[in-house]
Design an enzyme around this catalytic site. Structure first.
Site, PDB file in Angstrom:
ATOM      1  N   ASP A  42       0.745  -1.080  -0.021  1.00 21.27           N
ATOM      2  CA  ASP A  42       0.034  -0.026   0.055  1.00 21.27           C
ATOM      3  C   ASP A  42       0.979   1.121  -0.083  1.00 21.27           C
ATOM      4  O   ASP A  42       2.064   1.295   0.337  1.00 21.27           O
ATOM      5  CB  ASP A  42      -0.861  -0.148   1.216  1.00 21.27           C
ATOM      6  CG  ASP A  42      -1.928  -1.226   1.252  1.00 21.27           C
ATOM      7  OD1 ASP A  42      -2.524  -1.319   0.244  1.00 21.27           O
ATOM      8  OD2 ASP A  42      -2.249  -1.762   2.249  1.00 21.27           O
ATOM      9  N   THR A  43       0.441   2.462  -0.413  1.00 25.03           N
ATOM     10  CA  THR A  43       0.833   3.622  -0.530  1.00 25.03           C
ATOM     11  C   THR A  43       1.373   4.071   0.825  1.00 25.03           C
ATOM     12  O   THR A  43       2.499   4.468   0.954  1.00 25.03           O
ATOM     13  CB  THR A  43      -0.055   4.545  -1.115  1.00 25.03           C
ATOM     14  OG1 THR A  43      -0.553   4.146  -2.500  1.00 25.03           O
ATOM     15  CG2 THR A  43       0.641   6.041  -1.255  1.00 25.03           C
TER      16      THR A  43
END
Length: 188
Positions: A42-43
């Site tokens: 995930d970012t």
């Protein structure tokens, strides 16, 4: 010929090569043609991401069917206790599924970590603690959701190992990548 690379993904980098309106992407760090992430990160997570130019290898690395363990260092809000660790170890009921048992241990605050930019939010009256979690599933935001389900929200999440390839034993600095051998993962 199949190739595999390991990348130490910084916080706020999107796991895609196409442009993003708000964040940096893999294209800002890796200029190899026809490489694709083998799984997601995930970012708002950091750490080890594998990329390959081989679709079969990509599926083998990212599929839960092959149960390739992924290990995370997790900073949580509050002083996590044995009860929460036991719940995580047995598996946690999330909204749509029950997680498989995980390997979870207490972790002293790592001294070899890079500074996160921006830093996590600090609250003077609420301490934080660290744990190590190893899972074999990797569903959407699974580690964050598991920690929240036992009452300890995740503040920082760093994937440090996939299979037997570890960021720190292989000295892979933040924002850098290198070619690795498939045997480093011990995939059969």
């Amino acid at each position: 010929m199949s190739s595999l690379i390991a990348f130490n993904k910084p916080f706020n980098v999107v796991t895609q090569f196409s442009a993003h309106e708000k964040y940096q992407t893999l294209k800002d760090y890796i200029s190899l043609p026809r490489f694709y992430p083998a799984g997601r990160l995930d970012t708002d997570s950091e750490g080890l991401l594998l990329l390959t130019n081989d679709g079969q290898l990509q599926a083998k690395i990212s599929s839960p069917k092959f149960k390739l363990p992924k290990t995370y260092w997790v900073q949580v809000e509050g002083l996590i206790d044995n009860q929460a660790i036991d719940k995580l170890t047995r598996g946690v009921q999330l909204k749509e599924f029950h997680t498989a048992p995980a390997i979870v241990t207490f972790l002293d605050e790592p001294t070899n970590l890079w500074q996160r930019v921006p830093p996590i939010r600090e609250r003077k009256t609420i301490p934080t603690s660290w744990i190590t979690i190893t899972i074999t599933e990797g569903k959407n935001r699974q580690v964050r959701r598991m920690c929240a389900a036992v009452g300890f929200p995740c503040l920082r999440l760093i994937r440090v190992q996939i299979g037997n390839y570890n960021l720190f034993t292989h000295h892979l600095p933040l924002g850098e990548w290198r070619s690795i051998n498939i045997n480093d993962l011990y995939i059969r």
